[in-house]
Design an enzyme around this catalytic site. Structure first.
Site: not given
Length: 1270
Positions: A621, A945, A1001, A1024, A1027, A1155, A1177, A1206
């Site tokens: 992840n 979101s 989340d 990432y 995040r 994504c 994505e 991002h």
């Protein structure tokens, strides 16, 4: 296991070893010189009538006085005036190592403080690090907070208290008494034999080791070891015979005065020297055992321990001298003898040769201890044995040069036999095969293991658990063999009494976020111009030190460095080796800002740079930044980050194993740069250009003092690696040639090597690491492949991807098997991968029920697990309690798992094929949906979101603290939803969303509303950059007790006439973004989730929601790494999605989102999902991944992301127009939705508003531009 020591520079090692050699030799030489000083009747022309100095008790007193000088050295080393004092050093660096060192810093056959011993032992810190005391690392869930004593000792729950006050310091009195007996006996023996023979005879320790290991420990020796002992015995006999046959040395013959050696039987001296060693070693009441017990129970600095023993030995010797004077020296027979104290003192005071040599002896002893404690343990056992042999030879040569002895071949023969027998006994050398005594694997024999000595039966007897504390168990090795190597006995399996060396423990990587998200807060403050670059780097340095200290205090041997990053470790590789695309290189910004621009984009001060493409790191992840590589890339080493961080740790007293991403993996995971002109180019084509730059880095690491390096090549578990054998061979041959002194551990993880192991086993590397958590089935094949080689096997037993406590019993079975095949010296126990995929520490979790928390192990706890496993192999008795607790914990977990929810499993068992299918195919459904909502061409929407503002986070926090009532919080959320809906209507979006302000989340929110999950307070994991997420933990069968989202979606829909999407996270993503159960298959867990979501989808439809999006961004990332495993996974993954969505009517439009996905290889499964609309994505992929949709004529609607969410940069209308035009070359406009790449949760409102305004403007432009082409 304790942390491997930091390695000083080669020059420093040479200086210190030389100092040890000189001072160790000079002590024996000065002692012998003192014995030959004339103190009476010196004017007589007949040398035989001279009276020589013969005061062994005064010589013992001199030795203890020298040891007392170490108190002064300790005081200086801890003083603020010490120029080497570094206040940033961790207490752990001294507390765990010094206890071991002080008890083990004997040279194999002498007490703690003797400089004239037979095997060198080194301290774990260099000369500038001795005895420093600094703040300890944060406490872990497995240890109480430590209280630092004034001497740097640490008082913990394990009983390792600092030695504070003279009462506890007086514990050193007992070993000092043993030292007095042994040393005095040896000093007497030295009067009878030449100094070279004296030194050689001290090497007879191995005889006592062998005898006591059999007598007291009931151990069995190998055949070759019995022969080796016989060889040593013969050597001792020959050396002793050389002293008897032909009399004393030249000097003794010429000047044999009263009481001189010429009048004494050398055999008496030989026996005294041999028997004296009994006082110092294996018996239960020996000096070594007493010191060991003290060092286990109390934390005390090595120099301080030497000083204490010297002080109490000095006092005891004075007392002994007085007693001996009264009962022996004052008698007529004792007058003028060894124990006539007044006469002895008179001889010292009145003879400069005596008091001068006494001062020299004191200084040599003090300097010897200081040098020994300042050198690292990086010097091998063979080197230590060689150093000692050189010291004996040096004494011999000097003695001959001074004319003290005659050269005797008999003595040479005896010395050679003694050394050779000792080397064979300890496995350093072997008898020739033709002798028949060529054992293939000689076990080492411990000098002592007091638990076994007190209780001869393995694992039985009282008193075993009293001092076998967890800290000692995982942090230190208790025994050494006759040559100074840490060893211990293995029990519980294998033949009884088997002896083996300690194995090492390793951690491949550690979370870099900080226990309280310090790195996130600092980087985001820097981006917001609230923190300077210098302040950011200061935080980073502090966090690196805490990471190293934490692993060191856990007892890990091989600690990683260079794996810390401010954003992404793959991006670090790119910037280290100049893989910087021209647009970033040309920007007039700092190197740090350039680095962040590549990771997240930059739109400041006329600099407009997009972020680089992001992709999931294998099947984890975590997201990494893909390097952009072309044939024009100029690879070169432009920074030395790995070297800098290695040296940074070294300066803190911690030796690390640097981590470097493998060049082949980097290239395989990279992408072709936009400046590449060849259509056939692949990044791997430029491997030969990259290798020299990486080799240069390895050279610099070696020059900095690194002895090992971990090179990560997880690409070896991919199918693509099957054809790369020649590339790996050439690459690693170049590395071995560039840095021949650097031991390379090739790390693979996340999957199985399969046939790739055949060429990997032939590479010029030191060790191979394999993942036995996610690919346990590869163990036997890998073991068989490397057995004929010299490779060490690193066993990835402790999961780096999950949070469940390790099953020690299962892991130990695997380790035992590896040891049986390879030998302990070729086995390392380790984490399966870097621990960056796990939360930092369980210690931060205060709200978990104790019985639940007991199931888990986070990164810090996993480090303890690795160290415990290593200790369990080496000294199982020492971790007996930890093993028992682990077994009880595993059993409790299994008992809980057995109590499943029968209703959930029965429902799943009743599912039929019909439950996976919509009522009609997509064309029919599309018509039905158009009748409900008439969407325009190029319909616009978002992924779900909207910005999670500070106000939202504060309100959520207040609710958790009870500062807001549920009613107040819900009113706040309603207002946030209203704001989002009104904005979307204002900007002109066609399908709205409610913005998800109520969700912390996208996975955690649902987990909190489903049965079968538990949640944490601070178990953050990096996704990432900055995040971080807190993955929920699935602990039991999953079900939905009540509706989860209907309340908010219905409210949002009530505010607008435009359709509002219901937003759900799909079953595959919830599973893949949670920590799953380990006791049932992922398929079962995923389908249980699907049934729970199916109920929610149907309830949303009943509430009047037209469009329902079930996000599956993780479906592609969960794909197994080997293609042969794909179909099985994709079958149940697709079935799970369909099971969750197939229960609605044709008129309800289902959406899904993906994504970071390459769909080429799984396209048929994407079609099989049968979602009405998918969004993906695509903004950073140059639309290449969409070519497959054209090739296979994707039948349903699709919304490729037009801009990257991002990055904080706002995309212009023009650049999005270009993308729409490009999309229409691949997709029919009737099927095209217009939307961002992903959800907007991480973005700010200002950039979100502007970006969406531009997006809607592009959609309106497209409707006009292409309206005649519909």
């Amino acid at each position: 296991m304790s942390n491997p020591p930091p390695k000083p520079s080669g020059i420093l090692i040479a200086i210190l070893v030389t100092g040890m050699l000189i001072t160790g030799a000079s002590n024996s030489l000065w002692s012998k010189a003192q014995d030959m000083v004339c103190v009476g009747n010196c004017d007589d022309p007949d040398p035989s009538k001279h009276k020589l100095f013969e005061q062994p008790t005064i010589q013992t007193l001199t030795m203890f006085a020298g040891e007392m000088l170490c108190l002064a050295a300790f005081t200086l080393s801890t003083s603020r005036f010490n120029p080497f004092n570094r206040p940033t050093r961790a207490t752990a660096a001294t507390s765990s190592s010094s206890r071991k060192l002080a008890a083990q810093n004997r040279l194999g056959n002498a007490p703690l403080s003797r400089p004239d011993e037979s095997a060198i032992y080194f301290n774990e810190s260099d000369i500038s690090m001795i005895n420093e005391a600094v703040p300890a690392p944060p406490p872990t869930a497995t240890e109480d907070s430590a209280a630092v004593g004034p001497e740097g000792g640490v008082a913990s729950k394990h009983g390792a208290a600092g030695v504070e006050g003279w009462r506890k310091a007086a514990l050193f009195w007992a070993p000092a008494v043993c030292d007095i007996c042994g040393t005095t006996a040896m000093n007497i023996g030295l009067l009878f034999v030449p100094v070279s023979a004296y030194q050689m005879l001290r090497g007879a320790l191995v005889l006592w080791v062998g005898v006591f290991s059999v007598v007291f420990l009931k151990r069995q020796l190998a055949k070759a070891q019995w022969i080796a002992l016989a060889t040593v015995m013969l050597g001792v006999a020959v050396v002793g015979l050389s002293s008897v046959v032909g009399g004393g040395g030249k000097k003794e013959v010429e000047s044999a005065g009263e009481g001189a050696e010429g009048e004494k039987d050398p055999l008496v001296g030989v026996l005294l020297i041999l028997v004296a060693q009994v006082f110092e070693f294996p018996p239960p009441a020996s000096q070594f055992v007493l010191e060991e017990k003290i060092m286990e129970r109390y934390s005390v600095e090595p120099l301080l321990a030497v000083g204490y023993e010297g002080f109490f030995g000095f006092l005891s010797t004075i007392a002994g001298i007085i007693v001996l004077q009264i009962f022996v020296g004052s008698t007529p027979r004792g007058k003028g003898g060894y124990f006539d104290a007044p006469n002895g003192w008179k001889e010292v005071v009145n003879n400069p040769g005596v008091w001068g040599s006494s001062i020299a002896i004191m200084i040599s002893i003090a300097f010897f201890n200081f040098c020994g404690l300042a050198v690292t343990k990086s010097v091998s056992a063979t080197a230590r044995s060689t150093i000692d042999t050189c010291r004996t030879c040096l004494i011999w040569v000097v003695s001959l040069m001074l004319g003290w002895e005659h050269f005797k071949w008999l003595q040479v023969i005896g010395f050679v036999l003694l050394v050779y027998g000792t080397f064979v006994f300890n496995g350093i050398s072997k008898f020739p095969a033709w002798t028949g005594f060529h054992d293939s694997d000689l076990p080492s024999i411990t000098l002592t293991d007091e638990a076994d000595l007190l209780s001869p039966e393995d694992g039985e007897g009282e008193g075993e658990g009293e001092v076998e504390e967890e800290e000692r168990a995982i942090g230190r090795s208790r025994s050494v063999d006759a040559m100074g190597r840490p060893v211990t006995r293995r029990s519980g399996s294998g033949r009884r009494g088997e002896i083996m060396p300690s194995i090492q423990s390793a951690v491949l990587g550690y979370p870099r976020i900080g226990a309280k998200r310090e790195v996130k807060k600092a980087t985001e403050a820097y981006w917001a111009n609230k923190l300077s670059a210098e302040e950011l780097q200061k935080v980073a340095k502090e966090q690196r030190l805490i990471r190293w200290q934490t692993l060191q205090s856990a007892g890990v041997d091989l600690i990683p460095s260079g794996d810390f990053t401010l954003y992404d470790h793959v991006l670090d590789f790119s910037t280290t080796f100049n893989v910087i695309p021209a647009k970033y290189a040309a920007a007039d910004i700092s190197e740090l800002d350039r680095y962040f621009a590549m990771g997240r984009g930059r739109q400041v001060d006329n600099v407009d740079l997009p972020a680089q493409e992001m992709q999931k790191w294998f099947d984890s992840n975590y997201h990494y930044l893909k390097g952009e590589i072309s044939s024009k890339t100029d690879f070169k080493l432009v920074n030395t980050k790995p070297v800098d961080e290695f040296e940074e740790a070294k300066a803190a007293g911690i030796t690390t194993r640097p981590v470097v991403l493998g060049p082949i993996t980097y290239l395989l995971l990279g992408k072709t740069g936009r400046d590449e002109e060849s259509a056939d180019f692949q990044p791997i084509d430029v491997l030969d250009k990259l290798v020299p730059a990486v080799a240069e880095l390895l050279k610099k690491l070696e020059a900095a003092g690194a002895t090992e390096v971990q090179i990560d090549e997880p690409a070896l578990v991919l199918d693509a690696a099957a054809k790369l054998g020649p590339q790996f061979e050439k690459t690693y041959a170049a590395f071995a040639q560039a840095a021949p002194g650097l031991k390379i551990t090739l790390a693979t993880y996340f999957g199985r090597l399969e046939d790739n192991v055949n060429y990997v086993a032939k590479l010029p590397i030191h060790a191979l690491h394999i993942d036995l958590d996610r690919a346990a089935g590869q163990f036997d094949a890998v073991l068989a492949a490397i057995k004929p080689t010299k490779l060490t096997l690193s066993l990835g037993l402790v999961s780096g991807r999950n949070i469940w406590k390790n099953d020690f019993a299962a892991s130990l079975k695997v380790t035992e098997k590896a040891i049986a095949e390879l030998g302990a010296e070729r086995v390392v126990v380790a984490t399966s991968s870097s621990l960056l995929h796990t939360p930092v520490t369980l210690a931060s979790e205060t709200k978990l029920k104790p019985e639940v928390a007991d199931w888990f192990s986070f990164a810090t706890e996993k480090a303890h697990e690795v160290a415990t496993l290593a200790k369990a192999i080496s000294a199982p008795e020492s971790v007996k309690e930890a093993l028992e607790k682990n077994a009880a914990s595993i059993k409790a977990r299994r008992d809980f798992e057995a109590n499943s929810d029968a209703a959930v499993r029965e429902r799943l068992a009743a599912v039929t094929q019909k439950d996976y299918e919509r009522a009609n195919p997509y064309p029919v459904r599309r018509e039905a949906q158009a009748k409900v909502v008439d969407l325009p061409t190029f319909p616009t929407t978002t992924i779900g979101s909207f910005p999670q503002t500070k106000e939202i986070r504060v309100a959520r926090s207040k609710l958790g603290k009870g500062e807001l009532t549920t009613e107040e919080y819900e009113k706040f959320i309603e207002q946030e939803i209203k704001t989002v809906v009104e904005f979307q209507e204002k900007v002109g979006l066609d399908i709205l969303v409610h913005g998800e302000p109520e969700r912390n989340d996208m996975v955690q929110y649902f987990g909190e509303l489903l049965e079968g999950f538990v949640f944490t307070e601070a178990a953050w994991v990096q996704s990432y950059g900055s995040r971080y997420v807190r993955p929920p933990i699935i602990v039991s069968d999953v079900s939905r007790p009540k509706a989860m989202t209907v309340r908010w979606s219905s409210y949002a829909q009530s505010l607008s006439k435009s359709p509002v999407k219901g937003m759900l996270t799909g079953p595959v993503t919830i599973l893949n973004w949670s920590f799953p159960r380990a006791d049932v298959s992922k398929e079962i867990q995923c389908k249980q989730l699907a049934l729970a979501l199916r109920d929610e989808v149907i309830d949303l439809e009943k509430a009047g929601i037209f469009a329902i999006q079930v996000d599956e961004p993780a479906i592609r990332e969960g794909l197994p790494l080997r293609e042969v495993d794909w179909d099985a996974y994709l079958t149940w993954a697709v079935d799970s999605f369909r099971l969750s969505t197939a229960g609605v009517k044709d008129s309800t439009q289902t959406h899904s989102h993906f994504c970071y996905s390459d769909f080429n290889s799984i396209f048929k499964h994407i079609i099989a999902l049968d979602a009405d609309v998918i969004s993906i994505e695509a903004s950073k992929s140059d639309l290449k991944l969409l070519e497959v949709f054209k090739t296979f004529n994707y039948p349903n609607s699709i919304g490729p992301g037009l801009y990257d969410i991002h990055s904080p940069r706002v995309p212009s209308v023009e650049e999005m127009k270009e993308k729409v035009a490009g999309l229409l070359n691949l997709l029919p406009q009737s099927d095209l939705f217009v939307n961002p790449d992903c959800g907007l949760k991480t973005r700010g409102w200002a950039e979100t508003e502007k970006s969406l305004e531009n997006l809607v403007a592009v959609a309106k432009w497209a409707r006009e531009e292409y309206k005649t082409k519909v």
